[in-house]
Motif scaffolding. Structure first.
Motif, PDB file in Angstrom:
ATOM      1  N   VAL A  97      -3.991  -6.815 -16.292  1.00 40.06           N
ATOM      2  CA  VAL A  97      -4.777  -5.630 -15.925  1.00 40.06           C
ATOM      3  C   VAL A  97      -5.217  -5.723 -14.455  1.00 40.06           C
ATOM      4  O   VAL A  97      -5.128  -4.751 -13.695  1.00 40.06           O
ATOM      5  N   PHE A 109      -4.194  -3.182 -11.523  1.00 45.42           N
ATOM      6  CA  PHE A 109      -5.269  -2.480 -10.813  1.00 45.42           C
ATOM      7  C   PHE A 109      -5.118  -2.657  -9.301  1.00 45.42           C
ATOM      8  O   PHE A 109      -5.277  -1.720  -8.524  1.00 45.42           O
ATOM      9  N   ARG A 110      -4.761  -3.895  -8.882  1.00 47.91           N
ATOM     10  CA  ARG A 110      -4.604  -4.149  -7.446  1.00 47.91           C
ATOM     11  C   ARG A 110      -3.419  -3.359  -6.865  1.00 47.91           C
ATOM     12  O   ARG A 110      -3.454  -2.872  -5.750  1.00 47.91           O
ATOM     13  N   THR A 167      -2.278  -0.482  -7.899  1.00 47.39           N
ATOM     14  CA  THR A 167      -2.591   0.938  -7.776  1.00 47.39           C
ATOM     15  C   THR A 167      -3.662   1.134  -6.699  1.00 47.39           C
ATOM     16  O   THR A 167      -3.847   2.215  -6.213  1.00 47.39           O
TER      17      THR A 167
END
Lengths: 564, 70
Positions: A557, A561-562, A564
Motif C-alpha cells: 500500500v 501510495f508513493r 501515485t
C-alpha cells in the motif's frame, strides 16, 4: 551434605571462574570480547549452543515433568532439527556476510534504525526477565540443600558467572560452556545409572519401562490436534518450529554464538550439532524423571517434595487436613506399589490375561495417587497463598540430596550449577552486546575508542547480572520454571521472527511495513492471550504470520501510495 | 544471439569414460561452479539430508519405544 560433596562444589566454582578469567587476555578489543574475533571452531560453538539451551531449568523442571507427566514434553523438541536446517539455509549466511555484532544490527541495514532499536529493546526486556527465571532455578535447589535464603543462593549462582563473563567475554562463555556441557552430561548419565541400579531385584529394566508405560509416562507422541494442548505432535512440529526458528535465528544469545565461528559453513555445522543431539539428550533428561517416578513407586517417598511447605503445613492451622491427606497418600501408594509388583510378576509369568488385569489395576492406583497429590497441591496453594505452586521442580533436588551416594551429590549439584552458569553467561554476554552495540554505540556515543566500548561492555555485563538477580528472587516463587520462560518468550518471539522473515524473504518489504507489522503481531498475540485458550506455543505462529501479512500489506500500500 | 557465457554443449554431457579421472572431476567441478553450487554447498546439502534421515529414524525409534512399552 558430606564434606566431600561440598569440596566438589567448591572446586568446581573456583575452577570455572579461574578458567573463564584466564581468557581475559584474548578480549582486549571489542570484536574479541563480543565475537572472539570470529575465530572459534564449530564443535566448541555447537557445544556452547547446546549448553546455553540446557539450563538448570532443564535439569530441574524437565526431570520433574518426566516424574509427573512422563515423556510428553519431548514432543516440544521434534521440530528443532528442521528449524536448524531452515536457519542454516536462510539467516546464517545473511548474518555472517553482513559482519554484524547483533542480529538486530542487520535489521537497520535492511530496514531502519527504529526497527533495529525496537526489536533489540524487546530482546533486552524479554531476555533480562527470563534470565531472572533461569537464575532462580538453581537458587531454589541450593536453598533446599543448604537451608539458606533464596536471595543468598541467587547471588552465589549469578555472581561468579557475571565475574568471568565480565572479564573473559564470549571467549570465556564459549570455552567454559564446553566444559560445563561435559559436566552436565556426566551428571545426567550418573543419575540415570544410579536410578537403574536402584530398581528392585525382582523388576527388570524392560518390566520397569512397561510399568511406566502403563501409567502413561512413556507417551512420546500425541496426535490429537488440540490448539489448547501444549504438548502434542502438531504443536511440537508446527508451532515449535516457529519458536525454534525465532530463538536460534533472532535471539542474540544464540546468534552471537554462531557469529563467533570462522565461516558460514562452520556456523551451520555448529547449529546442526544440536539438530543431531538435542532430541536424544532431552529424552535422557526425561527418562531420568521417569526412572525417578519408578524409584518412588517402589520406595516410599514424600507426598510433597518441597520440605519448606511440608513443614509449614504440618505445623500450621491446616495440620489436620494435611495429616488426613498423608494417610490417603500412604494407602494409595502402598496399593500402587503392590499393583506394580503384581504387574512385574505377571510379566515374568508371561500370562497375558494376568498382565492385562494387573495393568488396569496399576493405572487405577496411579490415578488415585495423582488425585491425592493434586489435593495436596491445592491445599498448599490455599494454605500458603502461593497460587502458582508446582511441586515438580523439587523432585530432582530432593532425590539428589536424599538418595544419591556421597560424591555424586556434589557432582550433581555442580552439574546443576554448570547448567545454570552456561545459560546465564551466554545471556549476560548477549544482553551486554545488544545494550552497547544497538544503543550505546548507535545512539549515545558513536565515535568512542575501542577501549571505551570495552569498559562500557564490562559494566553492562555487571549491570545485567545484578538486574537478573533481582528478577530471580521474585521468580523463585513462580510455578513450573520451564513453562514460565517459554510463555514469556512466546509473547515476543513469533513477532520478531516475522520481522526477520520480511527482511530476508520479502524483497518488497519496507521499513514502515516491518515496524507496523511488528506492532500488529504483538497486539495479536496479546489478544490471543486475553481472549482464547490457545496454547502458548501457537502464539509464535500467530505473531509471525500476522507480522508477515500486515508487513506485506503496508509495504504494498505504501509503495502504491508513493507512486501515485 | 547465443549467450557467450553459456557453457559449450560438450561440457554439459557426461565426460567420456576414457577421460582421465582428474579431468572428469574438474569438468564436474566447472559444471557446479557455473550453476553457482560450490563444493562446500554440496557438502552442506548432503549434511542437511543426513540430518533429516537421522531425524526420521529418531522419531520412528521413539514411536516404536512408545508402542512397545505402553
Amino acid at each position: 551434605m558430606h564434606w566431600i560433596d561440598w569440596t566438589i562444589i567448591a572446586v568446581y566454582l573456583v575452577w570455572i571462574v579461574w578458567d573463564g578469567i584466564r581468557l581475559t587476555k584474548k578480549s582486549h578489543e571489542l570484536e574479541g570480547y563480543f565475537l572472539a574475533s570470529r575465530s572459534l571452531p564449530w564443535w566448541a560453538v555447537g557445544l556452547s549452543v547446546m549448553a546455553t539451551q540446557l539450563s538448570a531449568i532443564t535439569m530441574i523442571g524437565t526431570t520433574g515433568q518426566g516424574y509427573a507427566d512422563g515423556m510428553r514434553f519431548l514432543q516440544f523438541y521434534y521440530a528443532l532439527p528442521i528449524a536448524m536446517i531452515v536457519l542454516s539455509v536462510t539467516l546464517v549466511p545473511f548474518f555472517h556476510n553482513a559482519k554484524v555484532y547483533t542480529a538486530y544490527e542487520y535489521l537497520e541495514k535492511r530496514f531502519d534504525a527504529k526497527t533495529r532499536a525496537f526489536t533489540s529493546l524487546l530482546f533486552l526486556l524479554s531476555r533480562s526477565m527470563s534470565l531472572g527465571v533461569v537464575i532462580s532455578a538453581p537458587a531454589v535447589v541450593l536453598s533446599v540443600v543448604m537451608g539458606i535464603s533464596v536471595t543468598n543462593t541467587v547471588l552465589l549462582t549469578a555472581l561468579p558467572t557475571a565475574v568471568y563473563t565480565m572479564f573473559g567475554g564470549v571467549q570465556a562463555v564459549t570455552w567454559t560452556d564446553v566444559k560445563q556441557m561435559v559436566l552436565i552430561v556426566a551428571g545426567l548419565v550418573a543419575a540415570f545409572v544410579v536410578l537403574l541400579l536402584a530398581l528392585p531385584d525382582q523388576v527388570t529394566i524392560p518390566q520397569a519401562l512397561r510399568i511406566a508405560g502403563t501409567t502413561g509416562r512413556l507417551q512420546t507422541f500425541d496426535f490429537r490436534f488440540d490448539l489448547t494442548n501444549q504438548y502434542t505432535f502438531w504443536s511440537g512440529t508446527i508451532a515449535a518450529l516457529f519458536l525454534f526458528c525465532s530463538y536460534f535465528g533472532t535471539d542474540q544469545s544464540q546468534v552471537q554464538r554462531y557469529l563467533t565461528t570462522k565461516s558460514i559453513d562452520e556456523a551451520r555445522s555448529s547449529l546442526l550439532m544440536s539438530a543431531y543431539w538435542k532430541i536424544p539428550l532431552q529424552a535422557l533428561v526425561l527418562l531420568v524423571g521417569v526412572f525417578m517416578f519408578l524409584f518412588y513407586l517402589f520406595t516410599p517417598g514424600p507426598m510433597l517434595f518441597n520440605q519448606v511447605h511440608d513443614r509449614e503445613l504440618r505445623d500450621g492451622p491446616r495440620a489436620g487436613d494435611y495429616a488426613a491427606l498423608e494417610r490417603r497418600f500412604e494407602e494409595a501408594s502402598t496399593a500402587r506399589r503392590a499393583a506394580a509388583i503384581e504387574m512385574a510378576e505377571a510379566e515374568s509369568a508371561r500370562d497375558p490375561s494376568r498382565r492385562s488385569a494387573a495393568a488396569g489395576a496399576l493405572a487405577a492406583r496411579d490415578s488415585e495417587v495423582r488425585a491425592v497429590r493434586s489435593d495436596a497441591l491445592a491445599l498448599v496453594r490455599d494454605a500458603t497463598g502461593d497460587a502458582a505452586y508446582n511441586d515438580v521442580n523439587y523432585v530432582f533436588p530432593t532425590y539428589v540430596t536424599t538418595r544419591m551416594p556421597v560424591g555424586l551429590i556434589g557432582l550433581l549439584i555442580a552439574a546443576i550449577f554448570a547448567a545454570a552458569m552456561s545459560t546465564i553467561s551466554a545471556e549476560l554476554a548477549a544482553l551486554s552486546t545488544a545494550t552497547v552495540i544497538d544503543f550505546y554505540r548507535r545512539f549515545a556515543k558513536p565515535h568512542a575508542s575501542d577501549a571505551h566500548y570495552l569498559r562500557v561492555s564490562r559494566a553492562a555485563t555487571g549491570f545485567w547480572g545484578l538486574f537478573a538477580s533481582a528478577v530471580a528472587v521474585w521468580a523463585a516463587e513462580l510455578g513450573s520454571f520451564i513453562e514460565v520462560v517459554n510463555r514469556f518468550g512466546s509473547f515476543f518471539y513469533g513477532s520478531i521472527l516475522g520481522v526477520f522473515i520480511l527482511a530476508v524473504g520479502v524483497p518488497r518489504a519496507t521499513a514502515n511495513g516491518a515496524f507496523v507489522g511488528l506492532i500488529a503481531g504483538m497486539a495479536s498475540v496479546a489478544l490471543a492471550v486475553r481472549f482464547t485458550n490457545v496454547a502458548f506455543l501457537w502464539h509464535n505462529v500467530i505473531g509471525a504470520v500476522v507480522v508477515v501479512l500486515v508487513g506485506i500489506a503496508i509495504s504494498v500500500v505504501g509503495s502504491a501510495f508513493r507512486r501515485t | 544471439m547465443p549467450n557467450s557465457a553459456s557453457p559449450p554443449a560438450q561440457s554439459r554431457c557426461e565426460a567420456p569414460a576414457a577421460m582421465p579421472a582428474r579431468e572428469r572431476v574438474s569438468l564436474k567441478r566447472a559444471r557446479h561452479q557455473r550453476a553457482g553450487v560450490g563444493p562446500r554447498e554440496r557438502v552442506m546439502k548432503s549434511h542437511y539430508v543426513r540430518v533429516v534421515i537421522v531425524w526420521v529414524i529418531v522419531l520412528a525409534a521413539l514411536y516404536a519405544f512408545q508402542q512397545y512399552f505402553t
